[in-house]
Design a protein around this motif. Structure first.
Motif, short mmCIF file in Angstrom:
data_model
loop_
_atom_site.label_atom_id
_atom_site.label_comp_id
_atom_site.label_asym_id
_atom_site.label_seq_id
_atom_site.Cartn_x
_atom_site.Cartn_y
_atom_site.Cartn_z
N GLY A 183 -39.11 49.81 35.99
CA GLY A 183 -39.04 51.11 35.35
C GLY A 183 -37.85 51.93 35.78
O GLY A 183 -37.52 52.94 35.17
N GLU A 184 -37.16 51.51 36.82
CA GLU A 184 -36.00 52.22 37.34
C GLU A 184 -34.73 51.70 36.69
O GLU A 184 -34.53 50.50 36.58
CB GLU A 184 -35.88 52.00 38.86
N PRO A 185 -33.84 52.61 36.28
CA PRO A 185 -32.54 52.13 35.78
C PRO A 185 -31.72 51.55 36.93
O PRO A 185 -31.82 52.01 38.07
CB PRO A 185 -31.88 53.39 35.23
N GLU A 186 -30.96 50.51 36.64
CA GLU A 186 -30.17 49.85 37.68
C GLU A 186 -28.77 50.42 37.74
O GLU A 186 -28.13 50.63 36.71
CB GLU A 186 -30.11 48.34 37.44
N GLU A 187 -28.31 50.64 38.96
CA GLU A 187 -26.96 51.11 39.17
C GLU A 187 -26.01 49.92 39.20
O GLU A 187 -26.32 48.88 39.78
CB GLU A 187 -26.90 51.86 40.50
N SER A 188 -24.85 50.07 38.59
CA SER A 188 -23.86 48.99 38.60
C SER A 188 -23.34 48.76 40.01
O SER A 188 -23.14 49.71 40.77
CB SER A 188 -22.69 49.35 37.68
N THR A 189 -23.14 47.51 40.36
CA THR A 189 -22.58 47.19 41.67
C THR A 189 -21.06 47.25 41.65
O THR A 189 -20.44 47.27 42.71
CB THR A 189 -23.03 45.79 42.13
#
Length: 88
Positions: free
Chosen positions: A51-57
């Motif tokens: 449910g959490e948006p992923e941050e770009s690495t």
């Protein structure tokens, strides 16, 4: 940032998980309990909060990820897979 908290890298987490396994694999006589345990492990499980948006690495390497937020799940899984591949 919490008082007294340190900026740990994702690499430190990988080392905490895999260094004992590599040591026991290479030198079972020095780590007999871990070496015996590894004989009985047939899989691992990994869970993500979908449910959490992923941050770009942004192409960062594990030693460069020091943010308090977890890196993207696919990025974490890649490094878990890579270490398991070498270990096996």
């Amino acid at each position: 940032k919490k008082p007294g908290a340190t900026n740990r890298s994702y690499l430190e987490m990988l080392e905490n998980i895999f260094t004992p396994m590599f040591e026991a694999t290479l030198y079972p006589e020095k780590h007999p309990k871990v070496a015996e345990c590894l004989k009985h492990i047939v899989g691992i499980d990994s869970v993500d909060d979908e449910g959490e948006p992923e941050e770009s690495t942004g192409g960062l390497r594990p030693h460069e990820w020091t943010k308090p937020k977890n890196p993207s799940y696919w990025w974490q899984l890649y490094y878990l897979w890579a270490n398991l591949e070498v270990l096996n």
